[in-house]
Design an enzyme around this catalytic site. Structure first.
Site, PDB file in Angstrom:
ATOM      1  N   PHE A  39      56.230  49.223  14.412  1.00  0.00           N
ATOM      2  CA  PHE A  39      55.357  48.066  14.227  1.00  0.00           C
ATOM      3  C   PHE A  39      55.383  47.115  15.427  1.00  0.00           C
ATOM      4  CE2 PHE A  39      54.712  47.844   9.315  1.00  0.00           C
ATOM      5  CZ  PHE A  39      54.017  49.032   9.373  1.00  0.00           C
TER       6      PHE A  39
ATOM      7  N   ASN B 158      62.876  51.072  18.836  1.00  0.00           N
ATOM      8  CA  ASN B 158      62.490  50.934  20.242  1.00  0.00           C
ATOM      9  C   ASN B 158      61.482  49.804  20.425  1.00  0.00           C
ATOM     10  OD1 ASN B 158      60.902  52.755  18.731  1.00  0.00           O
ATOM     11  ND2 ASN B 158      60.083  53.722  20.549  1.00  0.00           N
TER      12      ASN B 158
ATOM     13  N   ASP C 118      54.795  58.236  11.890  1.00  0.00           N
ATOM     14  CA  ASP C 118      55.109  57.865  13.275  1.00  0.00           C
ATOM     15  C   ASP C 118      54.029  56.923  13.792  1.00  0.00           C
ATOM     16  OD1 ASP C 118      56.379  57.674  15.708  1.00  0.00           O
ATOM     17  OD2 ASP C 118      55.857  59.699  16.381  1.00  0.00           O
TER      18      ASP C 118
ATOM     19  N   HIS D 167      48.989  51.443  20.277  1.00  0.00           N
ATOM     20  CA  HIS D 167      48.873  50.981  21.654  1.00  0.00           C
ATOM     21  C   HIS D 167      47.478  50.401  21.833  1.00  0.00           C
ATOM     22  CE1 HIS D 167      52.520  52.977  23.161  1.00  0.00           C
ATOM     23  NE2 HIS D 167      52.152  54.049  22.483  1.00  0.00           N
TER      24      HIS D 167
END
Length: 438
Positions: free
Chosen positions: A61, A92, A304, A308
């Site tokens: 997120f 990450n 997943d 972007h």
């Protein structure tokens, strides 16, 4: 005030039966053909199916630190619109969730921003295994291990560190398995032939079947040696799938919606919009994953979900960012596979709700049971609609599903007994809860 969802077909724990779900506050009080109540708000689910809310155990997120792409508010809104009532977010971010302070910060952010329920994986590094003993097993689902560097610099590449992580992990270890030495060699070879930014159609040759199989074999070997509870994220190849036994609990596999829905030929149509790590590969791999849904080798379906900006998806196999947003369309995509005969509706519910709850030992969620939290979704079949930009809730405002016409529609999503999504509208005031485990 009580709520009754009546008139629909309930799919739960292997049974498909017409009935009702009665909710009192945040809790299910009765469920089934005989469930009824007077003096309640009524949701008419006639012609619909009533399922447990989806638990998506694999999302990115992007908050904190990468909020130009997405944030907890926008992506949890997309989750609610897609029938997802719980997410487990990966580490990450910026900063990475590899310290206890960073983990606490994420919980604080989600408590005020997330429309659905939440928890967060702790990230393993080459040198933070000493922190594992301080993790609260009732608060988080597990530890994420990047055995192949996906994004950021969380690659664990030391054999000594891997041995320590697998031997000391007190929680399920969720592994991204790709062999970076193989990938780096493949990238160098492709650049030598095709230039500094090879076409995206070469992405599955760079992040190859060999790279996935080598790393997954190593992870499974370490898990067997140390008795580690291992969950391999986003398995992508037929060869990897042969490493997993059906219906086991120590070593399990996840498939993602993208790898079940797309294959190699889709790069011609969608380009970098379907560039993900590990790469989407051949149709034979897609077919093998689909077979694994029903034979038990695949235990969980996740997304997943990794937004972007479209500007960050420009370029080819080297330059374009890897990852795509999928959470809003995961349930309806999987329901389409039900229509296509790939899996049954009962098995879909196992893969997207029951099994995530079982494998990560989620307390009182993932099933429609009296005494459990009222997380559920109402879906309508034979109700075609087409994905256009204006319906996309994710902050990045694009989807590889744009232009696709789905046959199923999410009508209502309940989270903790609250109607958070109703026929196209997400309640802006809705807030989820931190998930409890074990």
């Amino acid at each position: 005030m009580k709520t009754i969802v009546r008139g629909g077909v309930i799919v739960n724990e292997g049974r498909v039966v017409k009935g009702a779900v009665v909710i009192d506050g945040d809790t299910i009080v009765s469920c089934g053909p005989d469930a009824d109540v007077t003096d309640a708000d009524v949701i008419d689910a006639t012609g619909c199916y009533v399922l447990p809310g989806v638990i998506d155990s694999h999302v990115h997120f992007r908050e904190p630190g990468l909020t130009e792409k997405a944030d907890m508010e926008s992506e949890s809104r997309a989750a609610a619109a897609g029938g997802v009532t719980t997410f487990f977010d990966m580490p990450n971010t910026v900063p990475q969730t590899t310290t206890l302070v960073a983990l606490d910060e994420k919980f604080c952010l989600a408590a005020v921003k997330s429309h659905v329920n939440f928890s967060f994986f702790f990230g393993a590094t080459n040198d933070n295994a000493a922190l594992f003993s301080q993790l609260d097993p009732h608060r988080i689902p597990g530890i994420k291990l990047f055995m192949g560097s996906s994004t950021g610099n969380m690659l664990v590449d030391s054999d000594e560190s891997l041995e320590r992580i697998f031997s000391e992990a007190p929680l399920p270890l969720v592994a991204h398995c790709e062999d970076m030495a193989i990938i780096n060699r493949n990238m160098e070879a492709c650049k030598a032939c095709y230039g500094d930014d090879p076409e995206v159609r070469l992405h599955p040759l760079i992040r190859s079947e060999e790279a996935c199989l080598s790393s997954t074999m190593k992870a499974i070997s370490l898990a067997v040696e140390h008795g580690t509870r291992l969950h391999v994220a986003h398995v992508t190849t037929a060869e990897e799938l042969q490493l997993f036994a059906p219906h086991t609990s120590q070593i399990t596999a996840e498939a993602t919606v993208g790898h079940l829905f797309f294959s190699l030929t889709d790069y011609e149509r969608l380009g970098t919009r379907i560039k993900v790590n590990p790469a989407i590969k051949n149709f034979r791999d897609c077919l093998a994953l689909r077979e694994g849904l029903m034979d038990g080798r695949v235990s969980v379906v996740g997304t997943d979900h990794a937004p972007h900006l479209l500007s960050q998806k420009e370029g080819g196999a080297a330059r374009a960012a890897s990852g795509m947003p999928m959470i809003q369309f995961s349930l309806v995509a999987m329901l389409e596979l039900v229509d296509d005969g790939v899996l049954t509706l009962e098995r879909l519910v196992e893969l997207m709700a029951h099994n995530p709850a079982r494998l990560f030992e989620v307390r009182e969620r993932g099933f429609l049971r009296p005494g459990y939290k009222a997380d559920l979704v109402v879906v309508r079949p034979d109700s075609p609609w087409t994905v256009t930009q204006n319906v996309i809730e994710s902050k990045c405002k694009w989807s590889p599903m744009e232009g696709h016409t789905f046959r199923w529609r999410v009508e209502q999503t309940f989270c903790n007994g609250h109607l958070i999504y109703n026929n196209g509208v997400v309640d802006p005031a809705s807030r989820g809860e931190a998930i409890a485990f074990r």
